[in-house]
Design an enzyme around this catalytic site. Sequence first.
Site, PDB file in Angstrom:
ATOM      1  N   THR A 139       0.792  -0.976   0.033  1.00 38.82           N
ATOM      2  CA  THR A 139      -0.164   0.179  -0.108  1.00 38.82           C
ATOM      3  C   THR A 139       0.742   1.374   0.249  1.00 38.82           C
ATOM      4  O   THR A 139       0.207   2.771  -0.510  1.00 38.82           O
ATOM      5  CB  THR A 139      -1.237  -0.229   1.308  1.00 38.82           C
ATOM      6  OG1 THR A 139      -0.435  -0.306   2.432  1.00 38.82           O
ATOM      7  CG2 THR A 139      -1.901  -1.373   0.943  1.00 38.82           C
TER       8      THR A 139
ATOM      9  N   VAL B 278       6.518   3.059  -2.695  1.00 36.38           N
ATOM     10  CA  VAL B 278       6.924   1.943  -3.451  1.00 36.38           C
ATOM     11  C   VAL B 278       6.015   0.453  -3.561  1.00 36.38           C
ATOM     12  O   VAL B 278       6.118   0.228  -4.871  1.00 36.38           O
ATOM     13  CB  VAL B 278       8.412   1.607  -2.608  1.00 36.38           C
ATOM     14  CG1 VAL B 278       9.436   0.364  -3.251  1.00 36.38           C
ATOM     15  CG2 VAL B 278       9.425   2.472  -2.112  1.00 36.38           C
TER      16      VAL B 278
ATOM     17  N   CYS C  22      18.433   3.505  -2.981  1.00 39.58           N
ATOM     18  CA  CYS C  22      18.430   4.901  -4.229  1.00 39.58           C
ATOM     19  C   CYS C  22      19.084   5.977  -4.485  1.00 39.58           C
ATOM     20  O   CYS C  22      19.279   6.307  -6.131  1.00 39.58           O
ATOM     21  CB  CYS C  22      16.596   5.707  -4.520  1.00 39.58           C
ATOM     22  SG  CYS C  22      16.561   6.152  -2.396  1.00 39.58           S
TER      23      CYS C  22
ATOM     24  N   SER D 251       9.238  12.346  -2.249  1.00 37.41           N
ATOM     25  CA  SER D 251       8.538  10.889  -2.161  1.00 37.41           C
ATOM     26  C   SER D 251      10.124   9.811  -1.774  1.00 37.41           C
ATOM     27  O   SER D 251       9.699   8.850  -1.422  1.00 37.41           O
ATOM     28  CB  SER D 251       8.720  10.347  -3.606  1.00 37.41           C
ATOM     29  OG  SER D 251       9.316  10.148  -4.692  1.00 37.41           O
ATOM     30  N   GLY D 252      11.064   9.993  -1.070  1.00 35.69           N
ATOM     31  CA  GLY D 252      12.338   8.690  -1.224  1.00 35.69           C
ATOM     32  C   GLY D 252      12.104   8.628   0.746  1.00 35.69           C
ATOM     33  O   GLY D 252      12.704   7.459   0.909  1.00 35.69           O
TER      34      GLY D 252
ATOM     35  N   GLU E  82      21.281   7.785   5.461  1.00 35.78           N
ATOM     36  CA  GLU E  82      21.400   7.581   3.727  1.00 35.78           C
ATOM     37  C   GLU E  82      23.128   8.037   3.414  1.00 35.78           C
ATOM     38  O   GLU E  82      23.515   7.258   2.300  1.00 35.78           O
ATOM     39  CB  GLU E  82      20.764   9.452   3.287  1.00 35.78           C
ATOM     40  CG  GLU E  82      20.413   9.248   1.706  1.00 35.78           C
ATOM     41  CD  GLU E  82      19.549   7.897   1.793  1.00 35.78           C
ATOM     42  OE1 GLU E  82      18.518   7.424   2.131  1.00 35.78           O
ATOM     43  OE2 GLU E  82      18.961   8.232   0.531  1.00 35.78           O
TER      44      GLU E  82
ATOM     45  N   HIS F 246      16.008  11.653  -8.204  1.00 37.91           N
ATOM     46  CA  HIS F 246      17.656  12.191  -7.058  1.00 37.91           C
ATOM     47  C   HIS F 246      18.411  12.436  -7.839  1.00 37.91           C
ATOM     48  O   HIS F 246      19.035  12.345  -9.457  1.00 37.91           O
ATOM     49  CB  HIS F 246      17.833  10.458  -6.349  1.00 37.91           C
ATOM     50  CG  HIS F 246      17.073  10.374  -4.897  1.00 37.91           C
ATOM     51  ND1 HIS F 246      15.287  11.171  -4.545  1.00 37.91           N
ATOM     52  CD2 HIS F 246      17.242   9.625  -4.239  1.00 37.91           C
ATOM     53  CE1 HIS F 246      15.837  10.512  -3.749  1.00 37.91           C
ATOM     54  NE2 HIS F 246      16.094   8.931  -3.633  1.00 37.91           N
TER      55      HIS F 246
HETATM   56  N1  LIG Z   1       9.970   5.291  -1.612  1.00 37.62           N
HETATM   57  C1  LIG Z   1      11.241   5.335  -2.237  1.00 37.62           C
HETATM   58  O1  LIG Z   1      11.913   6.141  -3.279  1.00 37.62           O
HETATM   59  C2  LIG Z   1      12.227   4.620  -1.969  1.00 37.62           C
HETATM   60  C3  LIG Z   1      13.753   4.116  -2.316  1.00 37.62           C
HETATM   61  C4  LIG Z   1      14.299   2.872  -1.898  1.00 37.62           C
HETATM   62  C5  LIG Z   1      14.307   2.270  -0.609  1.00 37.62           C
HETATM   63  N2  LIG Z   1      12.649   2.716  -0.149  1.00 37.62           N
HETATM   64  C6  LIG Z   1      12.410   1.437   0.925  1.00 37.62           C
HETATM   65  O2  LIG Z   1      11.584   0.648   0.484  1.00 37.62           O
HETATM   66  C7  LIG Z   1      10.725   0.453   1.960  1.00 37.62           C
HETATM   67  C8  LIG Z   1       9.500   1.592   2.110  1.00 37.62           C
HETATM   68  O3  LIG Z   1       9.258   2.802   1.378  1.00 37.62           O
HETATM   69  P1  LIG Z   1       7.533   3.343   1.085  1.00 37.62           P
HETATM   70  O4  LIG Z   1       8.595   4.946   1.355  1.00 37.62           O
HETATM   71  O5  LIG Z   1       7.210   2.758   0.551  1.00 37.62           O
HETATM   72  O6  LIG Z   1       7.275   3.286   2.805  1.00 37.62           O
HETATM   73  P2  LIG Z   1       5.592   3.691   2.831  1.00 37.62           P
HETATM   74  O7  LIG Z   1       5.346   4.231   1.948  1.00 37.62           O
HETATM   75  O8  LIG Z   1       5.493   4.165   4.398  1.00 37.62           O
HETATM   76  O9  LIG Z   1       4.960   2.235   2.993  1.00 37.62           O
HETATM   77  C9  LIG Z   1       5.236   1.465   3.990  1.00 37.62           C
HETATM   78  C10 LIG Z   1       4.822   0.067   3.755  1.00 37.62           C
HETATM   79  O10 LIG Z   1       4.249  -0.841   4.626  1.00 37.62           O
HETATM   80  C11 LIG Z   1       3.572  -1.184   5.510  1.00 37.62           C
HETATM   81  N3  LIG Z   1       4.110  -1.640   6.953  1.00 37.62           N
HETATM   82  C12 LIG Z   1       3.955  -0.772   7.750  1.00 37.62           C
HETATM   83  N4  LIG Z   1       4.484  -1.281   8.949  1.00 37.62           N
HETATM   84  C13 LIG Z   1       3.563  -2.251   8.924  1.00 37.62           C
HETATM   85  C14 LIG Z   1       4.160  -3.256  10.053  1.00 37.62           C
HETATM   86  N5  LIG Z   1       4.252  -3.303  10.893  1.00 37.62           N
HETATM   87  N6  LIG Z   1       3.879  -4.799   9.133  1.00 37.62           N
HETATM   88  C15 LIG Z   1       4.059  -5.040   7.777  1.00 37.62           C
HETATM   89  N7  LIG Z   1       3.482  -3.580   6.707  1.00 37.62           N
HETATM   90  C16 LIG Z   1       3.736  -2.860   7.161  1.00 37.62           C
HETATM   91  C17 LIG Z   1       2.377   0.036   4.850  1.00 37.62           C
HETATM   92  O11 LIG Z   1       1.284  -0.782   5.031  1.00 37.62           O
HETATM   93  P3  LIG Z   1      -0.271   0.289   5.938  1.00 37.62           P
HETATM   94  O12 LIG Z   1      -0.644   1.533   4.379  1.00 37.62           O
HETATM   95  O13 LIG Z   1      -1.097  -0.363   6.089  1.00 37.62           O
HETATM   96  O14 LIG Z   1       0.696   1.078   6.755  1.00 37.62           O
HETATM   97  C18 LIG Z   1       2.940   0.262   3.420  1.00 37.62           C
HETATM   98  O15 LIG Z   1       2.574  -0.132   2.623  1.00 37.62           O
HETATM   99  C19 LIG Z   1      11.695   1.473   3.663  1.00 37.62           C
HETATM  100  O16 LIG Z   1      11.559   0.478   3.375  1.00 37.62           O
HETATM  101  C20 LIG Z   1      12.437   2.472   2.399  1.00 37.62           C
HETATM  102  O17 LIG Z   1      13.021   1.909   2.979  1.00 37.62           O
HETATM  103  C21 LIG Z   1      12.150   3.633  -0.617  1.00 37.62           C
END
Ligand SMILES: NC(=O)c1ccc[n+]([C@@H]2O[C@H](COP(=O)([O-])OP(=O)(O)OC[C@H]3O[C@@H](n4cnc5c(N)ncnc54)[C@H](OP(=O)(O)O)[C@@H]3O)[C@@H](O)[C@H]2O)c1
Length: 344
Positions: A11, A14, A150, A179-180, A202, A242
Amino acid sequence: MTTTVGIVGATGAVGQRFVQMLENHPFFEIGVVTASDDSAGRPYREAAKWRVNTPIPDDVGDLTVRATDPDEIPDDVDLLFSSLPSSVAAEVEPPLCEAGFVVSSNSSNDRMAEDVPLVIPEINADHMGLLDVQRDERGWDGALIKNPNCSTITMVPTLAGVDRFGIESVHVATLQAVSGAGYDGVTSMEIIDNALPHIGGEEEKMESESRKLLGEFGGGEVRLHDMAVSASCNRVATLDGHLENVWADLAEDATPADVAEAMREVPSIDLPSSPDPLVTVFEEPDRPQPRLDRMLGDGMGVAAGGIQATPGGVKYNCLAHNTIRGAAGASVLNGELLVEDGWV
Ligand SMILES: NC(=O)c1ccc[n+]([C@@H]2O[C@H](COP(=O)([O-])OP(=O)(O)OC[C@H]3O[C@@H](n4cnc5c(N)ncnc54)[C@H](OP(=O)(O)O)[C@@H]3O)[C@@H](O)[C@H]2O)c1
Protein backbone atom coordinates in the site's frame (compact mmCIF):
# COMPACT_ATOMS: atom_id res chain seq x y z
CA MET A 1 5.26 -19.44 -18.08
CA THR A 2 4.04 -16.77 -15.66
CA THR A 3 5.38 -16.59 -12.08
CA THR A 4 2.86 -15.70 -9.37
CA VAL A 5 4.27 -13.00 -7.12
CA GLY A 6 3.26 -11.14 -3.99
CA ILE A 7 3.97 -7.61 -2.81
CA VAL A 8 4.60 -7.09 0.90
CA GLY A 9 4.12 -3.47 1.96
CA ALA A 10 1.94 -3.08 -1.14
CA THR A 11 0.00 0.00 0.00
CA GLY A 12 3.02 2.35 0.37
CA ALA A 13 4.83 4.62 -2.09
CA VAL A 14 7.09 1.85 -3.38
CA GLY A 15 4.40 -0.82 -3.10
CA GLN A 16 2.18 1.17 -5.47
CA ARG A 17 5.03 1.42 -7.96
CA PHE A 18 5.32 -2.38 -7.81
CA VAL A 19 1.65 -2.70 -8.69
CA GLN A 20 2.09 -0.25 -11.56
CA MET A 21 5.25 -1.90 -12.93
CA LEU A 22 3.85 -5.42 -12.71
CA GLU A 23 0.73 -4.62 -14.75
CA ASN A 24 1.07 -6.64 -17.98
CA HIS A 25 4.56 -7.80 -17.00
CA PRO A 26 5.78 -10.61 -19.30
CA PHE A 27 7.10 -12.78 -16.39
CA PHE A 28 4.93 -11.95 -13.39
CA GLU A 29 1.34 -11.79 -12.19
CA ILE A 30 0.28 -10.47 -8.78
CA GLY A 31 -1.37 -13.09 -6.58
CA VAL A 32 -1.29 -11.46 -3.15
CA VAL A 33 -0.75 -8.04 -1.55
CA THR A 34 0.08 -7.50 2.12
CA ALA A 35 0.47 -4.48 4.43
CA SER A 36 0.11 -3.65 8.12
CA ASP A 37 -2.70 -4.95 10.34
CA ASP A 38 -4.46 -1.59 9.81
CA SER A 39 -4.91 -2.40 6.11
CA ALA A 40 -5.42 -6.16 6.36
CA GLY A 41 -8.91 -7.34 5.43
CA ARG A 42 -9.68 -4.27 3.27
CA PRO A 43 -9.85 -4.20 -0.54
CA TYR A 44 -6.54 -2.92 -1.97
CA ARG A 45 -8.26 0.01 -3.73
CA GLU A 46 -9.51 1.26 -0.33
CA ALA A 47 -6.42 0.51 1.73
CA ALA A 48 -3.93 2.14 -0.67
CA LYS A 49 -4.05 5.92 -1.01
CA TRP A 50 -3.32 5.54 -4.73
CA ARG A 51 -0.97 8.26 -5.96
CA VAL A 52 0.82 6.97 -9.06
CA ASN A 53 -0.09 8.37 -12.45
CA THR A 54 -1.94 5.36 -13.93
CA PRO A 55 -5.18 3.82 -12.62
CA ILE A 56 -5.14 0.90 -10.15
CA PRO A 57 -5.37 -2.28 -12.24
CA ASP A 58 -8.87 -3.69 -11.63
CA ASP A 59 -7.71 -7.18 -10.64
CA VAL A 60 -5.30 -5.81 -8.00
CA GLY A 61 -7.77 -3.20 -6.74
CA ASP A 62 -10.17 -6.06 -5.97
CA LEU A 63 -7.64 -8.11 -3.96
CA THR A 64 -8.13 -8.22 -0.21
CA VAL A 65 -5.00 -6.96 1.59
CA ARG A 66 -3.52 -9.65 3.82
CA ALA A 67 -1.47 -9.31 6.98
CA THR A 68 2.29 -9.61 6.42
CA ASP A 69 2.75 -13.12 7.80
CA PRO A 70 4.09 -16.30 6.12
CA ASP A 71 0.81 -18.10 6.91
CA GLU A 72 -1.12 -15.48 4.89
CA ILE A 73 0.86 -16.06 1.66
CA PRO A 74 -0.69 -18.71 -0.63
CA ASP A 75 1.55 -21.63 -1.61
CA ASP A 76 1.36 -20.86 -5.33
CA VAL A 77 3.29 -17.60 -4.78
CA ASP A 78 6.91 -18.14 -5.87
CA LEU A 79 8.43 -14.70 -5.40
CA LEU A 80 7.78 -11.79 -3.03
CA PHE A 81 8.65 -8.17 -3.68
CA SER A 82 9.20 -6.38 -0.37
CA SER A 83 8.82 -2.67 0.38
CA LEU A 84 8.41 -2.59 4.15
CA PRO A 85 9.98 -0.09 6.56
CA SER A 86 13.38 -1.65 7.29
CA SER A 87 12.68 -2.21 11.00
CA VAL A 88 9.60 -4.24 10.02
CA ALA A 89 11.42 -6.00 7.18
CA ALA A 90 14.19 -7.11 9.55
CA GLU A 91 11.56 -8.98 11.59
CA VAL A 92 9.42 -10.28 8.75
CA GLU A 93 11.74 -11.16 5.85
CA PRO A 94 13.77 -14.00 7.50
CA PRO A 95 10.63 -16.00 8.45
CA LEU A 96 9.31 -15.56 4.90
CA CYS A 97 12.58 -16.95 3.50
CA GLU A 98 12.53 -19.75 6.04
CA ALA A 99 9.00 -20.60 4.90
CA GLY A 100 10.39 -21.10 1.38
CA PHE A 101 9.69 -17.76 -0.31
CA VAL A 102 12.27 -15.96 -2.44
CA VAL A 103 12.19 -12.30 -1.37
CA SER A 104 13.44 -9.47 -3.60
CA SER A 105 13.63 -6.59 -1.15
CA ASN A 106 14.06 -2.83 -1.14
CA SER A 107 14.52 -2.41 2.57
CA SER A 108 17.93 -1.51 3.95
CA ASN A 109 18.25 -4.27 6.58
CA ASP A 110 20.80 -6.96 5.67
CA ARG A 111 22.06 -5.19 2.53
CA MET A 112 25.62 -5.45 3.82
CA ALA A 113 25.26 -8.97 5.28
CA GLU A 114 28.04 -11.12 3.84
CA ASP A 115 25.70 -13.81 2.50
CA VAL A 116 23.06 -11.49 1.02
CA PRO A 117 23.43 -10.51 -2.64
CA LEU A 118 23.13 -6.74 -3.17
CA VAL A 119 22.52 -6.53 -6.89
CA ILE A 120 22.05 -4.17 -9.83
CA PRO A 121 21.70 -6.73 -12.64
CA GLU A 122 23.54 -4.67 -15.25
CA ILE A 123 26.48 -4.14 -12.88
CA ASN A 124 27.03 -7.23 -10.72
CA ALA A 125 24.63 -10.04 -11.73
CA ASP A 126 27.33 -12.55 -10.77
CA HIS A 127 26.90 -11.62 -7.06
CA MET A 128 23.63 -13.59 -7.19
CA GLY A 129 25.90 -16.63 -6.68
CA LEU A 130 25.99 -15.64 -2.97
CA LEU A 131 22.59 -17.32 -2.69
CA ASP A 132 24.37 -20.70 -2.59
CA VAL A 133 26.34 -19.49 0.44
CA GLN A 134 23.18 -18.07 2.02
CA ARG A 135 21.21 -21.30 1.64
CA ASP A 136 24.13 -23.33 3.05
CA GLU A 137 24.54 -21.02 6.04
CA ARG A 138 20.92 -20.29 6.87
CA GLY A 139 19.30 -23.56 5.78
CA TRP A 140 16.53 -21.66 3.98
CA ASP A 141 14.48 -23.09 1.11
CA GLY A 142 13.72 -19.49 0.18
CA ALA A 143 16.24 -16.70 -0.37
CA LEU A 144 16.82 -13.01 0.35
CA ILE A 145 18.19 -10.63 -2.25
CA LYS A 146 18.45 -6.86 -1.93
CA ASN A 147 18.61 -3.89 -4.24
CA PRO A 148 20.59 -0.87 -3.07
CA ASN A 149 19.39 2.38 -1.62
CA CYS A 150 17.90 4.80 -4.18
CA SER A 151 20.74 7.34 -3.96
CA THR A 152 23.36 4.59 -4.34
CA ILE A 153 21.69 3.06 -7.39
CA THR A 154 21.67 6.49 -9.07
CA MET A 155 25.44 6.82 -8.84
CA VAL A 156 26.81 3.29 -9.20
CA PRO A 157 26.00 2.64 -12.89
CA THR A 158 27.98 5.78 -13.78
CA LEU A 159 30.85 4.77 -11.48
CA ALA A 160 30.93 1.35 -13.18
CA GLY A 161 31.96 3.20 -16.34
CA VAL A 162 34.36 5.59 -14.61
CA ASP A 163 36.10 2.67 -12.88
CA ARG A 164 37.77 1.81 -16.18
CA PHE A 165 40.22 4.55 -15.12
CA GLY A 166 40.70 3.20 -11.58
CA ILE A 167 38.56 5.00 -9.01
CA GLU A 168 40.57 5.89 -5.90
CA SER A 169 37.96 7.97 -4.10
CA VAL A 170 34.47 9.37 -4.58
CA HIS A 171 32.77 12.41 -3.05
CA VAL A 172 29.07 12.84 -3.70
CA ALA A 173 26.44 15.43 -2.69
CA THR A 174 22.80 14.53 -3.30
CA LEU A 175 19.61 16.53 -3.95
CA GLN A 176 16.96 13.94 -3.12
CA ALA A 177 13.25 14.04 -3.91
CA VAL A 178 10.57 13.97 -1.21
CA SER A 179 9.03 10.68 -2.43
CA GLY A 180 12.21 8.98 -1.21
CA ALA A 181 11.00 9.46 2.35
CA GLY A 182 7.63 7.71 1.74
CA TYR A 183 4.24 9.40 1.98
CA ASP A 184 4.52 10.33 5.61
CA GLY A 185 8.24 11.05 5.52
CA VAL A 186 8.54 14.84 5.13
CA THR A 187 5.73 17.28 5.83
CA SER A 188 4.96 20.23 3.54
CA MET A 189 5.83 22.59 6.43
CA GLU A 190 9.32 21.10 6.53
CA ILE A 191 10.14 21.07 2.84
CA ILE A 192 8.38 23.99 1.06
CA ASP A 193 10.79 26.93 0.68
CA ASN A 194 13.48 24.75 2.21
CA ALA A 195 16.18 22.08 1.85
CA LEU A 196 17.11 19.60 4.57
CA PRO A 197 20.85 18.90 4.87
CA HIS A 198 20.44 15.56 6.62
CA ILE A 199 18.78 12.24 5.74
CA GLY A 200 19.26 9.75 8.55
CA GLY A 201 21.51 6.83 7.63
CA GLU A 202 21.64 7.75 3.93
CA GLU A 203 25.27 8.81 3.80
CA GLU A 204 26.48 5.59 5.42
CA LYS A 205 24.39 3.55 2.96
CA MET A 206 25.94 5.26 -0.06
CA GLU A 207 29.42 4.87 1.40
CA SER A 208 29.14 1.14 2.08
CA GLU A 209 26.72 -0.17 -0.56
CA SER A 210 28.60 1.33 -3.52
CA ARG A 211 31.76 -0.54 -2.45
CA LYS A 212 29.88 -3.84 -2.24
CA LEU A 213 28.18 -3.36 -5.62
CA LEU A 214 31.48 -2.61 -7.36
CA GLY A 215 33.30 -5.30 -5.39
CA GLU A 216 34.48 -8.63 -6.78
CA PHE A 217 32.63 -11.88 -6.15
CA GLY A 218 35.14 -14.66 -5.58
CA GLY A 219 32.75 -17.61 -5.31
CA GLY A 220 32.22 -17.54 -1.56
CA GLU A 221 32.29 -13.83 -0.75
CA VAL A 222 32.32 -10.30 -2.13
CA ARG A 223 35.57 -8.36 -1.71
CA LEU A 224 34.60 -4.68 -1.32
CA HIS A 225 35.98 -2.19 -3.85
CA ASP A 226 38.83 -0.37 -2.14
CA MET A 227 37.75 3.15 -3.20
CA ALA A 228 37.00 5.59 -0.36
CA VAL A 229 33.50 7.09 -0.58
CA SER A 230 32.22 10.18 1.22
CA ALA A 231 28.59 11.27 0.81
CA SER A 232 26.57 14.31 1.84
CA CYS A 233 22.81 13.84 1.47
CA ASN A 234 20.17 16.58 1.15
CA ARG A 235 16.38 16.49 0.81
CA VAL A 236 14.98 19.06 -1.65
CA ALA A 237 11.48 19.97 -2.83
CA THR A 238 11.35 17.84 -5.99
CA LEU A 239 8.70 15.12 -6.12
CA ASP A 240 10.61 12.30 -7.84
CA GLY A 241 14.17 11.91 -9.11
CA HIS A 242 17.42 12.13 -7.16
CA LEU A 243 20.07 14.45 -8.64
CA GLU A 244 23.67 13.94 -7.47
CA ASN A 245 26.97 15.80 -7.89
CA VAL A 246 29.89 13.37 -8.01
CA TRP A 247 33.65 13.95 -7.79
CA ALA A 248 35.87 10.92 -8.52
CA ASP A 249 39.66 10.81 -8.11
CA LEU A 250 41.20 8.46 -10.64
CA ALA A 251 44.42 6.44 -10.89
CA GLU A 252 44.71 7.03 -14.64
CA ASP A 253 44.34 10.13 -16.80
CA ALA A 254 40.95 10.45 -18.50
CA THR A 255 39.41 13.33 -20.42
CA PRO A 256 35.71 14.20 -20.01
CA ALA A 257 35.14 12.66 -23.45
CA ASP A 258 36.80 9.40 -22.31
CA VAL A 259 34.58 9.34 -19.23
CA ALA A 260 31.42 10.05 -21.25
CA GLU A 261 32.27 7.19 -23.62
CA ALA A 262 32.97 4.81 -20.72
CA MET A 263 29.60 5.64 -19.13
CA ARG A 264 27.76 5.16 -22.44
CA GLU A 265 29.42 1.75 -22.80
CA VAL A 266 28.09 0.34 -19.51
CA PRO A 267 25.86 -2.35 -21.01
CA SER A 268 22.22 -3.01 -20.27
CA ILE A 269 21.14 -6.62 -19.72
CA ASP A 270 18.71 -8.73 -21.71
CA LEU A 271 15.82 -8.55 -19.23
CA PRO A 272 12.44 -6.81 -19.74
CA SER A 273 13.03 -3.93 -17.30
CA SER A 274 16.61 -3.09 -18.25
CA PRO A 275 16.75 0.08 -20.38
CA ASP A 276 18.99 0.46 -23.40
CA PRO A 277 21.03 2.59 -23.05
CA LEU A 278 21.51 2.13 -19.32
CA VAL A 279 23.33 5.47 -18.97
CA THR A 280 22.38 8.45 -21.13
CA VAL A 281 25.10 11.11 -21.15
CA PHE A 282 24.00 14.66 -21.92
CA GLU A 283 26.32 17.17 -23.56
CA GLU A 284 24.23 20.16 -22.40
CA PRO A 285 25.81 21.50 -19.18
CA ASP A 286 22.43 22.03 -17.47
CA ARG A 287 21.25 18.41 -17.81
CA PRO A 288 20.16 16.04 -16.37
CA GLN A 289 17.30 17.67 -14.46
CA PRO A 290 14.73 15.78 -12.34
CA ARG A 291 11.59 17.06 -14.05
CA LEU A 292 12.93 16.60 -17.58
CA ASP A 293 14.95 13.42 -17.31
CA ARG A 294 13.63 11.15 -14.54
CA MET A 295 11.44 9.12 -16.94
CA LEU A 296 14.28 8.12 -19.29
CA GLY A 297 13.90 4.42 -20.11
CA ASP A 298 10.44 4.40 -18.46
CA GLY A 299 12.07 5.51 -15.22
CA MET A 300 14.73 2.77 -15.33
CA GLY A 301 17.41 4.84 -17.09
CA VAL A 302 20.28 6.65 -15.42
CA ALA A 303 21.31 10.07 -16.73
CA ALA A 304 24.66 11.84 -16.47
CA GLY A 305 26.02 15.18 -17.62
CA GLY A 306 28.21 18.15 -16.81
CA ILE A 307 31.36 16.00 -17.02
CA GLN A 308 34.46 18.10 -16.31
CA ALA A 309 38.09 17.46 -15.44
CA THR A 310 39.28 18.15 -11.88
CA PRO A 311 42.86 18.19 -10.54
CA GLY A 312 42.50 14.55 -9.43
CA GLY A 313 40.09 13.11 -11.98
CA VAL A 314 36.58 14.06 -12.97
CA LYS A 315 33.31 15.54 -11.71
CA TYR A 316 29.80 15.15 -13.11
CA ASN A 317 26.08 15.08 -12.28
CA CYS A 318 23.80 12.04 -12.38
CA LEU A 319 20.10 11.37 -11.92
CA ALA A 320 17.62 8.49 -11.62
CA HIS A 321 13.98 8.05 -10.67
CA ASN A 322 14.07 7.08 -7.00
CA THR A 323 10.87 5.04 -6.72
CA ILE A 324 11.29 3.30 -10.11
CA ARG A 325 15.02 2.64 -10.80
CA GLY A 326 15.75 3.40 -7.16
CA ALA A 327 13.18 1.08 -5.62
CA ALA A 328 10.33 -0.93 -7.20
CA GLY A 329 11.92 -1.19 -10.65
CA ALA A 330 15.20 -2.29 -9.09
CA SER A 331 13.46 -5.14 -7.24
CA VAL A 332 11.44 -6.14 -10.29
CA LEU A 333 14.63 -6.27 -12.38
CA ASN A 334 16.27 -8.41 -9.69
CA GLY A 335 13.17 -10.64 -9.80
CA GLU A 336 13.59 -11.01 -13.57
CA LEU A 337 17.23 -12.03 -13.02
CA LEU A 338 16.17 -14.55 -10.35
CA VAL A 339 13.79 -16.15 -12.86
CA GLU A 340 16.32 -16.04 -15.71
CA ASP A 341 19.02 -17.64 -13.51
CA GLY A 342 16.64 -20.35 -12.27
CA TRP A 343 16.45 -19.27 -8.61
CA VAL A 344 12.66 -18.98 -8.90
N1 LIG B 1 10.52 5.71 -1.44
C1 LIG B 1 11.69 5.47 -2.03
O1 LIG B 1 12.12 6.16 -2.96
C2 LIG B 1 12.50 4.29 -1.58
C3 LIG B 1 13.63 3.99 -2.33
C4 LIG B 1 14.39 2.90 -1.97
C5 LIG B 1 14.03 2.14 -0.88
N2 LIG B 1 12.93 2.46 -0.15
C6 LIG B 1 12.59 1.60 0.98
O2 LIG B 1 11.39 0.87 0.68
C7 LIG B 1 10.66 0.65 1.88
C8 LIG B 1 9.25 1.20 1.72
O3 LIG B 1 9.30 2.60 1.51
P1 LIG B 1 7.99 3.45 1.15
O4 LIG B 1 8.51 4.78 0.77
O5 LIG B 1 7.12 2.71 0.21
O6 LIG B 1 7.24 3.49 2.60
P2 LIG B 1 5.72 3.79 2.91
O7 LIG B 1 5.07 4.60 1.86
O8 LIG B 1 5.70 4.28 4.32
O9 LIG B 1 5.02 2.30 2.89
C9 LIG B 1 5.29 1.33 3.88
C10 LIG B 1 4.52 0.03 3.60
O10 LIG B 1 4.79 -0.92 4.64
C11 LIG B 1 3.59 -1.29 5.31
N3 LIG B 1 3.84 -1.45 6.75
C12 LIG B 1 4.17 -0.48 7.65
N4 LIG B 1 4.31 -1.03 8.89
C13 LIG B 1 4.03 -2.35 8.76
C14 LIG B 1 3.98 -3.44 9.67
N5 LIG B 1 4.26 -3.29 10.97
N6 LIG B 1 3.67 -4.67 9.20
C15 LIG B 1 3.38 -4.85 7.88
N7 LIG B 1 3.40 -3.84 6.97
C16 LIG B 1 3.72 -2.61 7.40
C17 LIG B 1 2.62 -0.15 5.06
O11 LIG B 1 1.30 -0.64 5.20
P3 LIG B 1 0.06 0.31 5.71
O12 LIG B 1 -0.36 1.13 4.52
O13 LIG B 1 -0.96 -0.67 6.13
O14 LIG B 1 0.61 1.14 6.84
C18 LIG B 1 3.00 0.19 3.60
O15 LIG B 1 2.42 -0.76 2.74
C19 LIG B 1 11.46 1.32 3.01
O16 LIG B 1 12.28 0.35 3.62
C20 LIG B 1 12.29 2.35 2.28
O17 LIG B 1 13.46 2.68 2.97
C21 LIG B 1 12.14 3.51 -0.49
